[in-house]
Enzyme design. Structure first.
Site, PDB file in Angstrom:
ATOM      1  N   VAL A 152     -10.088   5.565  -5.667  1.00 25.84           N
ATOM      2  CA  VAL A 152      -8.856   4.797  -5.835  1.00 25.84           C
ATOM      3  C   VAL A 152      -7.653   5.485  -5.192  1.00 25.84           C
ATOM      4  O   VAL A 152      -6.614   4.872  -4.984  1.00 25.84           O
ATOM      5  CB  VAL A 152      -8.577   4.508  -7.332  1.00 25.84           C
ATOM      6  CG1 VAL A 152      -9.754   3.767  -7.962  1.00 25.84           C
ATOM      7  CG2 VAL A 152      -8.256   5.777  -8.119  1.00 25.84           C
ATOM      8  N   LYS A 153      -7.767   6.785  -4.922  1.00 24.17           N
ATOM      9  CA  LYS A 153      -6.707   7.557  -4.248  1.00 24.17           C
ATOM     10  C   LYS A 153      -5.322   7.295  -4.841  1.00 24.17           C
ATOM     11  O   LYS A 153      -4.336   7.202  -4.121  1.00 24.17           O
ATOM     12  CB  LYS A 153      -6.721   7.289  -2.738  1.00 24.17           C
ATOM     13  CG  LYS A 153      -8.026   7.737  -2.061  1.00 24.17           C
ATOM     14  CD  LYS A 153      -7.986   7.658  -0.548  1.00 24.17           C
ATOM     15  CE  LYS A 153      -9.218   8.245   0.123  1.00 24.17           C
ATOM     16  NZ  LYS A 153     -10.499   7.573  -0.212  1.00 24.17           N
ATOM     17  N   ARG A 154      -5.234   7.175  -6.179  1.00 22.70           N
ATOM     18  CA  ARG A 154      -3.962   6.906  -6.816  1.00 22.70           C
ATOM     19  C   ARG A 154      -3.052   8.126  -6.724  1.00 22.70           C
ATOM     20  O   ARG A 154      -3.525   9.262  -6.582  1.00 22.70           O
ATOM     21  CB  ARG A 154      -4.171   6.487  -8.281  1.00 22.70           C
ATOM     22  CG  ARG A 154      -4.896   5.138  -8.425  1.00 22.70           C
ATOM     23  CD  ARG A 154      -4.156   4.019  -7.711  1.00 22.70           C
ATOM     24  NE  ARG A 154      -4.679   2.697  -8.026  1.00 22.70           N
ATOM     25  CZ  ARG A 154      -5.464   1.974  -7.239  1.00 22.70           C
ATOM     26  NH1 ARG A 154      -5.873   2.440  -6.086  1.00 22.70           N
ATOM     27  NH2 ARG A 154      -5.833   0.751  -7.607  1.00 22.70           N
TER      28      ARG A 154
END
Lengths: 321, 321
Positions: B111-113
């Site tokens: 998700v690379k949040r």
């Protein structure tokens, strides 16, 4: 070319002029701070569920949007606060976007997405463009006017957004120098040769923006630069003269109207300023506030913000109205 | 302390041993590459809609999960490919996660949040923890075992994930050196003093990991390091000796089993390797492949990947089984 799509930058600048406002109203719903009047019914109907939370968010947001629509240049929902409620929260996010657009508001999704290649393409399709279902058949998914994007992966992660910006008249704001204390841990590192990392990123943003220039002298590739670091803003303003700076950290995070001035150009444009807390929670801890009183407070908060910023610009001889 | 929650790192290492596999099966559904057998029925029923696309993704994923469950250490859905189909896509994402967990699989959400303060907290709640609805009442939203996180905002953006990791036995993988060509534009910049930016990020990851150490000598704060840059992997392996490296770029992106060896420690652990394209699309352009044949090909692909990686480890004297 009569068919040419208006750029995001031109649309945003026209909206700024029309409303005489540089304000971006954040939409950061924190359930425990939402007045009871918006929560009572959904929780009575759906119990302690994500659906109840999401419906509370929706009615809360609609009230804010009704109040700010004539006075804010744009709105900026922060998707994290919607994802926190799962699928129901994202339903509220989409409903919020639809409602804002029905009021003619420009919607900047604070999503900070970042990835590479076909994955970055999927994000660009999802948020700014259209997803292909079949040859010649495509549909928009989130359909925002602009999104925030993280630059850590380099231009592979940016290019699909540039293409979508140009094609659909959309925009992006690249994180350059964020407003938080620990932003220095990476962004302020000094590179060989003496520049800071955020200055290097600013140069990339300036370069990326060349592909999406509007008629009013700005590009649709903007930058996020925190108001908490005015000296850095001054440097970055010079590095990326044609990028619109989205300034967070105004108000609650400690930035003042004076602090945002370095984000503006000599032409009196070049920045929009976000406030979330002061516009979403003007009632403070008074959760028993009525809907009408809440909307009055929201309206006052955004008007006060406009006076504050326009006043500071006027004092600096930069106000164009 | 009998109540202590098992760390993510211990769970993952046990799963690696149990399956004798370092493979992470990506779940990156690209509609145009999904065999007709999975698309026909949903599109017949729902027409050209996001719902039809999302349902196709769901049945496609279930077939993959059935095939890989006994052979993969974990699965990694890339959320961008689900967000591309809007709310319906995210429904398919959640259904995929649920189905994977019902098969006992560890799920790493790609998700690379990234955000700061209460916003980062909202993401950590959404993906690893629980969202509070009322005092003492909280619910999980996405409920993943681990997520990928972008470090550009510094430790303000990481700390809520560290807390959630410790509290709920979850993990994160911080982007350190990504597999794409333009990763060099930021990550390879040389800092004053001679180090590279990615090395500095690696040091931060090592530091962050100290708070979430497991019994097997690894922390639950891992790192993403691309297989396309083995020399960088060697340097990073030393800088963060106790972090599990999630290696993308194996197979389709050009990384080989030999290239991933530098991501492993002398103890024969320390990395998991992701492949998406080879496991999702082993049928190539044969979209008329049957469901049974497709599942055979998926199974073969993950088994071949295991043989390939385990073989390379054996050749280097690192295989522990």
């Amino acid at each position: 070319m009569t068919d040419e799509i208006q750029t995001f930058s031109d649309r945003l600048l026209n909206e700024i002029d029309r409303k005489q406002s540089f304000a971006v109203a954040g939409l950061d719903p924190r359930l425990s701070m939402i007045p009871h009047v918006f929560r009572r019914e959904p929780f009575r109907e759906h119990g302690n569920t994500l659906k109840a939370a999401a419906e509370s968010v929706m009615v809360f947001n609609r009230s804010i949007l009704d109040a700010v629509a004539p006075y804010a240049a744009a709105v900026k929902p922060q998707i994290a606060f919607y994802e926190a409620f799962g699928l129901e929260g994202l339903r509220a996010f989409i409903a919020t976007v639809d409602y804002a657009r029905s009021k003619g508001l420009i919607v900047i999704g604070d999503v900070k997405r970042n990835d590479i290649g076909s994955t970055a393409q999927a994000y660009a399709d999802a948020y700014l463009g259209r997803t292909e279902l079949d040859k010649g058949v495509s549909l928009p998914a989130f359909d925002l006017d602009a999104v925030t994007v993280n630059p850590y992966l380099g231009s592979d992660g940016i290019k699909p957004f540039l293409t979508a910006s140009a094609r659909y008249g959309r925009g992006i704001f690249v994180l350059v120098k964020t407003s938080n204390p620990s932003s220095a841990e990476l962004q302020d590192l000094t590179l060989e040769g003496g520049r800071k990392l955020f200055e290097h990123v600013g140069e990339l943003v300036d370069e990326w923006g060349r592909e999406v220039a509007g008629e009013r002298g700005y590009t649709s590739i903007g930058a996020v630069v925190g108001a908490t670091f005015p000296e850095h803003a001054r440097a970055l303003r010079k590095i990326m003269p044609r990028s619109i700076i989205l300034v967070p950290g105004y108000g609650a995070q400690g930035g003042s109207a004076k602090d945002v001035l370095p984000c503006f150009n000599e032409d009196g444009y070049g920045a929009v300023v976000n406030a979330s807390r002061s516009i979403n929670y003007p009632h403070g801890t008074d959760l028993d506030v009525s809907r009408e009183k809440f909307q009055d407070l929201v309206r006052e908060a955004v008007q006060k913000m406009n006076e504050d910023i326009n006043g500071a610009l006027k004092g600096a001889g930069l106000l164009r109205w």
